[in-house]
Motif scaffolding. Structure first.
Motif, PDB file in Angstrom:
ATOM      1  N   PRO A 214       0.645  -1.164   0.107  1.00  0.00           N
ATOM      2  CA  PRO A 214      -0.141  -0.085  -0.077  1.00  0.00           C
ATOM      3  C   PRO A 214       0.684   1.314  -0.145  1.00  0.00           C
ATOM      4  O   PRO A 214       0.399   2.388  -0.386  1.00  0.00           O
ATOM      5  CB  PRO A 214      -0.719  -0.109   1.324  1.00  0.00           C
ATOM      6  N   GLY A 215       1.955   1.224   0.556  1.00  0.00           N
ATOM      7  CA  GLY A 215       2.793   2.400   0.762  1.00  0.00           C
ATOM      8  C   GLY A 215       1.934   3.705   1.705  1.00  0.00           C
ATOM      9  O   GLY A 215       2.663   4.676   1.341  1.00  0.00           O
ATOM     10  N   CYS A 216       1.169   3.255   2.223  1.00  0.00           N
ATOM     11  CA  CYS A 216       0.421   4.276   3.272  1.00  0.00           C
ATOM     12  C   CYS A 216      -0.103   3.469   4.418  1.00  0.00           C
ATOM     13  O   CYS A 216       0.135   2.289   4.791  1.00  0.00           O
ATOM     14  CB  CYS A 216      -0.811   4.443   2.494  1.00  0.00           C
ATOM     15  N   ALA A 217      -0.120   4.488   5.464  1.00  0.00           N
ATOM     16  CA  ALA A 217      -0.875   3.950   6.776  1.00  0.00           C
ATOM     17  C   ALA A 217      -2.218   3.421   6.488  1.00  0.00           C
ATOM     18  O   ALA A 217      -2.790   3.742   5.675  1.00  0.00           O
ATOM     19  CB  ALA A 217      -0.657   4.978   7.737  1.00  0.00           C
ATOM     20  N   SER A 218      -2.617   2.302   7.322  1.00  0.00           N
ATOM     21  CA  SER A 218      -3.748   1.733   7.473  1.00  0.00           C
ATOM     22  C   SER A 218      -4.960   2.289   8.006  1.00  0.00           C
ATOM     23  O   SER A 218      -6.026   1.954   7.729  1.00  0.00           O
ATOM     24  CB  SER A 218      -3.647   0.434   8.011  1.00  0.00           C
TER      25      SER A 218
ATOM     26  N   ASP B 215      -7.059   4.818   7.817  1.00  0.00           N
ATOM     27  CA  ASP B 215      -8.247   5.284   7.143  1.00  0.00           C
ATOM     28  C   ASP B 215      -9.185   4.455   7.317  1.00  0.00           C
ATOM     29  O   ASP B 215     -10.559   4.559   7.085  1.00  0.00           O
ATOM     30  CB  ASP B 215      -7.917   5.761   5.920  1.00  0.00           C
ATOM     31  N   GLN B 216      -8.840   3.062   7.147  1.00  0.00           N
ATOM     32  CA  GLN B 216      -9.998   1.953   7.259  1.00  0.00           C
ATOM     33  C   GLN B 216      -9.849   1.060   7.921  1.00  0.00           C
ATOM     34  O   GLN B 216     -10.590  -0.172   8.273  1.00  0.00           O
ATOM     35  CB  GLN B 216      -9.910   1.422   5.564  1.00  0.00           C
ATOM     36  N   PHE B 217      -8.791   0.536   8.304  1.00  0.00           N
ATOM     37  CA  PHE B 217      -8.239  -0.634   9.503  1.00  0.00           C
ATOM     38  C   PHE B 217      -7.506  -0.086  10.644  1.00  0.00           C
ATOM     39  O   PHE B 217      -6.990   0.899  10.701  1.00  0.00           O
ATOM     40  CB  PHE B 217      -7.328  -1.494   8.669  1.00  0.00           C
ATOM     41  N   LYS B 218      -7.361  -1.008  11.667  1.00  0.00           N
ATOM     42  CA  LYS B 218      -6.813  -0.600  12.900  1.00  0.00           C
ATOM     43  C   LYS B 218      -5.296  -0.641  12.842  1.00  0.00           C
ATOM     44  O   LYS B 218      -4.660   0.365  13.484  1.00  0.00           O
ATOM     45  CB  LYS B 218      -7.124  -1.696  13.903  1.00  0.00           C
ATOM     46  N   ASN B 219      -4.713  -1.419  12.008  1.00  0.00           N
ATOM     47  CA  ASN B 219      -3.314  -1.374  11.571  1.00  0.00           C
ATOM     48  C   ASN B 219      -3.012  -2.185  10.627  1.00  0.00           C
ATOM     49  O   ASN B 219      -3.808  -2.785   9.782  1.00  0.00           O
ATOM     50  CB  ASN B 219      -2.549  -2.056  12.918  1.00  0.00           C
ATOM     51  N   PHE B 220      -1.814  -2.271  10.137  1.00  0.00           N
ATOM     52  CA  PHE B 220      -1.310  -2.989   8.826  1.00  0.00           C
ATOM     53  C   PHE B 220      -1.272  -4.557   9.063  1.00  0.00           C
ATOM     54  O   PHE B 220      -1.901  -5.253   8.194  1.00  0.00           O
ATOM     55  CB  PHE B 220       0.155  -3.077   8.680  1.00  0.00           C
ATOM     56  N   GLU B 221      -1.582  -5.169  10.109  1.00  0.00           N
ATOM     57  CA  GLU B 221      -1.918  -6.604  10.299  1.00  0.00           C
ATOM     58  C   GLU B 221      -3.450  -6.798  10.079  1.00  0.00           C
ATOM     59  O   GLU B 221      -3.916  -7.674   9.417  1.00  0.00           O
ATOM     60  CB  GLU B 221      -1.744  -7.065  11.804  1.00  0.00           C
ATOM     61  N   ASP B 222      -4.261  -5.839  10.545  1.00  0.00           N
ATOM     62  CA  ASP B 222      -5.618  -5.944  10.372  1.00  0.00           C
ATOM     63  C   ASP B 222      -6.089  -5.784   8.865  1.00  0.00           C
ATOM     64  O   ASP B 222      -6.816  -6.511   8.128  1.00  0.00           O
ATOM     65  CB  ASP B 222      -6.610  -4.730  11.050  1.00  0.00           C
ATOM     66  N   ARG B 223      -5.316  -4.771   8.197  1.00  0.00           N
ATOM     67  CA  ARG B 223      -5.350  -4.829   6.794  1.00  0.00           C
ATOM     68  C   ARG B 223      -4.828  -5.943   5.996  1.00  0.00           C
ATOM     69  O   ARG B 223      -5.690  -6.563   5.061  1.00  0.00           O
ATOM     70  CB  ARG B 223      -4.545  -3.414   6.420  1.00  0.00           C
ATOM     71  N   GLY B 224      -3.787  -6.595   6.306  1.00  0.00           N
ATOM     72  CA  GLY B 224      -3.225  -7.610   5.892  1.00  0.00           C
ATOM     73  C   GLY B 224      -4.316  -8.988   5.851  1.00  0.00           C
ATOM     74  O   GLY B 224      -4.088  -9.696   4.884  1.00  0.00           O
ATOM     75  N   ASN B 225      -4.545  -9.006   7.104  1.00  0.00           N
ATOM     76  CA  ASN B 225      -5.575 -10.394   7.181  1.00  0.00           C
ATOM     77  C   ASN B 225      -6.949 -10.191   6.395  1.00  0.00           C
ATOM     78  O   ASN B 225      -7.434 -11.206   5.935  1.00  0.00           O
ATOM     79  CB  ASN B 225      -6.000 -10.339   8.836  1.00  0.00           C
TER      80      ASN B 225
END
Length: 460
Positions: free
Chosen positions: A434-438, A440-450
């Motif tokens: 993503p190149g961005c923080a998560s 805007d839509q997720f708690k953290n990058f782990e949440d986004r990855g899952n």
């Protein structure tokens, strides 16, 4: 200058401590301070589901007073503030606390007061997490027990609480440290420090590269002449920074034969014996960036006294960490790769260089002040055939990329995955980097990855 009193297990009893921020580290340090006998008041101006859940846990399980959705004046009735990493030094309440002569420390600073075990600090713009896990594996068979914590998702305070409740011997703390966690340190001092690299990141918080580097260097500002810094000598910033340092220096990289571990004829050798460690083709985890992570961890492990055989075994067997160029599955001959941990441009560049197949890149989230135009030369020289931009940063991405590659804008990651699936051809790669923080839509990058992994697997 506000005088900071460093507390110990005796003089902390009944001290009034305010914890600002009730995320994962704020919750952990509240519990630790409470366990040590302080009177804790935890406050968070946010009232998200996670924050309220943490607040209720503190109230019900630990009898700690909390407030959410507001910072009331109660926070200033305090002998010490402990700040979560998400709270900027430039925020209004920080300035007000300083005006009220309240000492302020970070969560890692506070936790470090209550251990006598050594700390290894790992920082840099990229590769911190992989290096930390590699180092832990290399130390596993030695006589020390590596305890991972810090920015990696396990607060240092949680580690220290376990140490207090369940005393152990021969621990060494392996702490991944972000620039945010270093803003309010005063005496925090790793005995070994690793710098993986320095590249542009977190400019939304630090405003300039100069300020960002200055914050990163706080990791070693309390170190003494007998402490060692392990750094990437191939990184021009780090080479310049540490050239005249009084600290002991141990370097790594792929351009010199003078390092503890050096690269020659597609193999890694160990100084001073010049003995073969491993052929590059036999390393399980591929990529030039991972080779540097291996060299960083091996150099530090060697400094700590790990056996070469243990180090060699990790080179052969380590397969990587979740959310960092992680293979998810193959659907209709299309590979799906989860690189949710890529929250800056340099990480994205590393990811797209890893593959030589046609790539559909999912890019987006919350922009941390990064110039997406820096991707353009790498898009043109690598295999990216399409970008699907999503989230808060999507329009900025479109503007910066221009007509360098075919680009679509969608609302969210769910739509990005489904669009990628619909246009992917056999032999393609769909890469979430993503190149961005998560947040805007997720708690953290782990949440986004899952979320990415579950959405992809639902396609098959």
């Amino acid at each position: 200058m506000i005088e900071l009193k460093k507390y110990n297990r005796e003089n902390i009893l009944d001290k009034r401590i305010t914890v600002i921020g009730l995320g994962i580290s704020g919750k952990a340090v509240s519990i630790l301070a409470n366990q040590l006998g302080a009177v804790v008041y935890a406050s968070d101006s946010n009232s998200s589901e996670e924050i309220i859940k943490n607040a209720m846990e503190l109230i019900n399980d630990h009898h700690i007073a909390t407030e959410t959705g507001i910072h009331s004046n109660k926070i200033y009735n305090s002998d010490l503030w402990i700040i979560s990493p998400g709270v900027s030094a430039k925020s209004k309440i920080i300035k007000e606390a300083l005006n009220n002569n309240i000492p302020i420390v970070s969560e890692i600073e506070f936790a470090s007061w209550f251990t006598k075990f050594p700390i290894i600090g790992i920082t840099g713009s990229n590769g911190k997490t992989t290096t930390t896990y590699l180092l832990n594996h290399m130390l596993k068979k030695s006589h020390t027990v590596g305890v991972i914590g810090g920015n990696i998702g396990i607060p240092f305070s949680e580690c220290i609480l376990k140490e207090i409740l369940h005393p152990s011997k021969n621990l060494v703390y392996l702490l991944e440290i972000s620039s945010f966690q270093l803003e309010f340190i005063s005496s925090f001092r790793p005995y070994l420090s690793i710098y993986t690299n320095i590249s542009e990141d977190h400019l939304d918080r630090h405003y300039s590269m100069k300020e960002y580097i200055k914050m990163k260097l706080r990791l070693v500002e309390n170190c003494k002449k007998n402490n060692t810094v392990v750094f990437n000598e191939d990184d021009h910033n780090l080479k310049s920074i540490f050239r005249n340092s009084v600290l002991k220096k141990s370097t790594f990289g792929v351009k010199s034969l003078k390092h503890t571990f050096y690269l020659k004829d597609d193999a890694i050798y160990h100084n001073p014996s010049n003995s073969l460690v491993i052929n590059i083709k036999d390393i399980k985890l591929k990529g030039q960036h991972n080779l540097l992570n291996f060299l960083a961890a091996a150099t530090c492990a060697d400094q700590h006294g790990a056996k070469i055989e243990d180090i060699k075994n990790v080179f052969k067997t380590f397969k990587g960490i979740p959310h960092r160029i992680e293979y998810v599955t193959t659907i209709l001959e299309v590979d799906y790769i989860n690189d949710s941990k890529a929250t800056n441009i340099n990480s994205v560049i590393v990811a797209i260089k890893t593959y030589n197949k046609p790539t559909i890149l999912l890019l987006g989230g919350f922009n941390k002040g990064i110039d997406f135009g820096l991707l353009v030369p790498h898009i043109k020289t690598n295999s990216v055939k399409t970008i699907i931009a999503y989230g808060e940063a999507s329009e900025q991405i479109k503007s910066a990329i221009g007509d360098a590659v075919r680009l679509f804008i969608v609302d969210d990651l769910n739509s990005a995955v489904k669009n990628a699936h619909s246009i992917a051809q056999p032999g393609d790669i769909v890469l979430l980097s993503p190149g961005c923080a998560s947040f805007d839509q997720f708690k953290n990058f782990e949440d986004r990855g899952n979320f990415f992994k579950s959405t992809v697997k639902a396609l098959s």
